[in-house]
Design a protein around this motif. Structure first.
Motif, short mmCIF file in Angstrom:
data_model
loop_
_atom_site.label_atom_id
_atom_site.label_comp_id
_atom_site.label_asym_id
_atom_site.label_seq_id
_atom_site.Cartn_x
_atom_site.Cartn_y
_atom_site.Cartn_z
N PHE A 106 0.83 -1.20 0.00
CA PHE A 106 0.00 0.00 0.00
C PHE A 106 0.87 1.25 0.00
CE2 PHE A 106 -2.54 3.24 2.21
CZ PHE A 106 -3.71 3.21 1.46
N GLU A 107 1.89 1.27 0.86
CA GLU A 107 2.76 2.44 0.98
C GLU A 107 3.57 2.66 -0.30
OE1 GLU A 107 2.49 0.01 3.18
OE2 GLU A 107 1.37 1.08 4.73
N GLN A 108 4.11 1.58 -0.86
CA GLN A 108 4.88 1.70 -2.11
C GLN A 108 4.01 2.26 -3.22
OE1 GLN A 108 6.08 -2.48 -2.25
NE2 GLN A 108 8.23 -1.86 -2.26
N SER A 109 2.77 1.80 -3.27
CA SER A 109 1.85 2.24 -4.33
C SER A 109 1.55 3.73 -4.22
CB SER A 109 0.57 1.41 -4.28
OG SER A 109 0.86 0.04 -4.42
N LEU A 110 1.32 4.20 -2.99
CA LEU A 110 1.05 5.63 -2.81
C LEU A 110 2.27 6.47 -3.16
CD1 LEU A 110 -1.03 5.81 0.50
CD2 LEU A 110 -1.82 5.58 -1.86
N THR A 111 3.45 5.95 -2.86
CA THR A 111 4.69 6.67 -3.21
C THR A 111 4.81 6.82 -4.71
OG1 THR A 111 5.83 5.88 -1.22
CG2 THR A 111 7.21 6.61 -3.06
N ILE A 112 4.50 5.76 -5.45
CA ILE A 112 4.60 5.82 -6.91
C ILE A 112 3.57 6.78 -7.48
CG2 ILE A 112 4.27 4.47 -9.03
CD1 ILE A 112 5.56 2.10 -7.56
N LEU A 113 2.36 6.78 -6.93
CA LEU A 113 1.36 7.75 -7.38
C LEU A 113 1.87 9.18 -7.20
CD1 LEU A 113 -2.03 6.31 -6.05
CD2 LEU A 113 -1.29 6.45 -8.43
N LYS A 114 2.52 9.43 -6.08
CA LYS A 114 3.07 10.77 -5.82
C LYS A 114 4.20 11.10 -6.80
CE LYS A 114 2.00 10.47 -0.88
NZ LYS A 114 2.58 10.28 0.48
N GLU A 115 5.04 10.11 -7.06
CA GLU A 115 6.16 10.32 -7.99
C GLU A 115 5.67 10.59 -9.41
OE1 GLU A 115 8.37 6.75 -7.50
OE2 GLU A 115 9.47 7.46 -5.72
N GLN A 116 4.52 10.02 -9.76
CA GLN A 116 3.97 10.17 -11.10
C GLN A 116 2.80 11.15 -11.11
OE1 GLN A 116 3.02 6.26 -12.62
NE2 GLN A 116 5.13 5.58 -12.54
N LYS A 117 2.83 12.13 -10.21
CA LYS A 117 1.71 13.05 -10.06
C LYS A 117 1.42 13.85 -11.32
CE LYS A 117 4.70 16.56 -7.91
NZ LYS A 117 4.93 17.36 -6.68
N TYR A 118 2.42 14.01 -12.18
CA TYR A 118 2.23 14.75 -13.43
C TYR A 118 1.20 14.09 -14.35
CZ TYR A 118 5.49 11.15 -14.99
OH TYR A 118 6.10 9.95 -15.24
N LYS A 119 0.91 12.81 -14.10
CA LYS A 119 -0.03 12.08 -14.95
C LYS A 119 -1.49 12.34 -14.57
CE LYS A 119 2.90 8.06 -16.00
NZ LYS A 119 2.98 6.57 -15.92
N PHE A 120 -1.70 12.86 -13.36
CA PHE A 120 -3.05 12.89 -12.81
C PHE A 120 -3.53 14.31 -12.52
CE2 PHE A 120 -0.75 9.13 -11.08
CZ PHE A 120 -1.36 8.17 -11.88
N ASP A 121 -4.84 14.45 -12.51
CA ASP A 121 -5.45 15.71 -12.07
C ASP A 121 -4.97 15.96 -10.64
OD1 ASP A 121 -7.46 17.35 -10.63
OD2 ASP A 121 -8.46 17.36 -12.58
N PRO A 122 -4.31 17.09 -10.38
CA PRO A 122 -3.69 17.31 -9.06
C PRO A 122 -4.69 17.32 -7.91
CG PRO A 122 -3.57 19.30 -10.42
CD PRO A 122 -4.01 18.19 -11.32
N TYR A 123 -5.85 17.91 -8.11
CA TYR A 123 -6.84 17.96 -7.02
C TYR A 123 -7.44 16.58 -6.77
CZ TYR A 123 -10.94 19.23 -4.27
OH TYR A 123 -11.89 19.31 -3.29
N PHE A 124 -7.71 15.85 -7.85
CA PHE A 124 -8.24 14.49 -7.71
C PHE A 124 -7.25 13.59 -6.99
CE2 PHE A 124 -11.25 14.75 -11.65
CZ PHE A 124 -11.95 15.76 -11.02
N LEU A 125 -5.97 13.71 -7.36
CA LEU A 125 -4.94 12.87 -6.73
C LEU A 125 -4.78 13.23 -5.26
CD1 LEU A 125 -2.71 10.74 -6.91
CD2 LEU A 125 -1.12 12.56 -7.57
N GLU A 126 -4.77 14.50 -4.96
CA GLU A 126 -4.65 14.94 -3.57
C GLU A 126 -5.79 14.37 -2.72
OE1 GLU A 126 -4.66 19.11 -0.94
OE2 GLU A 126 -4.94 19.17 -3.13
N THR A 127 -7.00 14.40 -3.27
CA THR A 127 -8.16 13.87 -2.55
C THR A 127 -8.04 12.35 -2.38
OG1 THR A 127 -9.54 15.63 -3.49
CG2 THR A 127 -10.67 13.71 -2.56
N PHE A 128 -7.62 11.67 -3.42
CA PHE A 128 -7.48 10.21 -3.36
C PHE A 128 -6.47 9.80 -2.29
CE2 PHE A 128 -5.77 6.09 -4.72
CZ PHE A 128 -6.94 5.36 -4.88
N LEU A 129 -5.34 10.50 -2.26
CA LEU A 129 -4.30 10.19 -1.27
C LEU A 129 -4.77 10.44 0.16
CD1 LEU A 129 -1.18 11.70 -3.11
CD2 LEU A 129 -1.76 9.27 -2.86
N LYS A 130 -5.71 11.34 0.33
CA LYS A 130 -6.26 11.62 1.67
C LYS A 130 -7.25 10.55 2.11
CE LYS A 130 -5.85 16.69 1.68
NZ LYS A 130 -6.61 17.97 1.63
N ILE A 131 -8.09 10.08 1.16
CA ILE A 131 -9.18 9.18 1.56
C ILE A 131 -8.81 7.71 1.56
CG2 ILE A 131 -10.91 10.83 0.74
CD1 ILE A 131 -11.39 8.82 -1.62
#
Length: 352
Positions: A160-185
């Motif tokens: 789970f932790e590795q996956s969230l780290t990769i999402l953060k590293e690849q944040k340029y691929k995603f809508d920033p607000y949507f990603l921020e919300t996903f990482l919170k919930i």
């Protein structure tokens, strides 16, 4: 979801199941992507219709994989450039299929766009930012998260932790607000385990390994299997000893004794090697002391050892070859190469 919509959804679920049964590693993937995307849409307080649409689109997003050849979709090793271009077609095919399902054709553009990236680096159209449908931007995050947290044919699942780290590293691929919300919930919900059936991975891996990487005649690794091993070895700094073996005048042997006897000669050479050594029979991460034996062409074989004593192995191989030559009255030519495993695939791949 009203009864009319549920009825139509029940109609398409069998098709989704058929698609995922072709690749057991992705069983339940569509249901999980739909779940994560709906979770995110709800957290964003989006309209009920949007939440419902993103769930249904999540179920349908990979339906186009039914149009991808098995040799590519089920390939255990890394895809080459041409193969990757072919598998990228699945999102467009998904859109085309959904466009022809009357009750869901309005979702076609969403489904077709789930691999578009926020920075424009995605496919099939290279859309960016708000050019990408809102629902597709939700699906993109859900799709990548599920891919990371589940086992795939080419790797184990990530934590789970590795996956969230990769999402953060690849944040340029995603809508920033949507990603921020996903990482919170998502820490509050964790990883869902939805899947359509129990998967017997060991049996599945053995069948796929045999289909793609095993020579049907000698039952040892084939050329593709060897290339897969070389690709893995390239990530390490091991000392390798490679021995190229070929039976001299094999064509003449076939001519005099027949092709069936020629086949038996190759089989007996392989059996003797397995009796003398203990080579690996599956594609896995290489380790020190591993040995591999592969048939790369009709009468040509390669023997690879990792971090083994050179004199000892050479002696055993010479003894084996001598025994074989005496028994079958043929000559085997050997060539030895000592290499570092780093970039070994690019260094000797042209020889195969």
């Amino acid at each position: 979801m009203d009864d009319f919509q549920k009825y139509n959804l029940d109609e398409i679920l069998p098709l989704i199941t058929v698609t995922e049964l072709r690749d057991a590693y992705t069983q339940g993937h569509s249901q999980r992507v739909a779940y994560y995307a709906h979770l995110l849409a709800t957290a964003l307080n989006l309209d009920t219709t949007v939440c419902q649409n993103v769930y249904t689109a999540g179920l349908l997003h990979d339906i186009g994989k039914i149009g991808i050849p098995d040799a590519i979709l089920l390939k255990p090793g890394q895809l080459d450039k041409e193969e990757f271009e072919l598998i990228k077609l699945h999102s467009s095919i998904s859109g085309q299929i959904v466009k022809n399902i009357p009750h869901y054709k309005y979702l076609a553009n969403i489904v077709a766009s789930h691999h578009e990236n926020y920075d424009g680096s995605g496919y099939p159209q290279g859309l960016k930012k708000d050019e990408i449908p809102l629902e597709a931007r939700l699906l993109s995050i859900a799709d990548v998260f599920d891919a990371l947290t589940t086992r795939r044919i080419y790797r184990s699942s990530l934590s789970f932790e590795q996956s969230l780290t990769i999402l953060k590293e690849q944040k340029y691929k995603f809508d920033p607000y949507f990603l921020e919300t996903f990482l919170k919930i998502i820490p509050h919900y964790g990883i869902t385990k939805a899947q359509t059936k129990t998967i017997h991975f060991e049996k599945l891996e053995k069948l796929r390994n045999n289909f793609f990487f095993i020579d049907p005649l000698t039952k040892t690794l084939n050329r593709d299997g060897l290339l897969a091993i070389l690709g893995k070895l390239s990530h390490y700094q091991y000392k390798l000893m490679l021995y190229f073996l070929n039976i001299k005048n094999f064509k003449e042997y076939n001519y005099h004794f027949g092709s069936q006897e020629g086949d038996q000669l190759l089989i007996q050479l392989t059996k003797l090697f397995y009796k003398t050594f203990t080579p690996q029979e599956t594609i896995k991460e290489p380790q020190k002391k591993d040995i591999y034996f592969a048939r790369i062409q009709a009468d040509q074989f390669i023997f690879i050892s990792i971090e083994q004593r050179e004199n000892y192995l050479t002696y055993k191989l010479e003894q084996m070859i001598q025994q074989f030559q005496q028994e079958f009255q043929v000559e085997i030519k050997t060539t030895k190469i000592i290499k570092n495993s780093h970039n070994i695939k690019s260094e000797i791949g042209y020889l195969l």
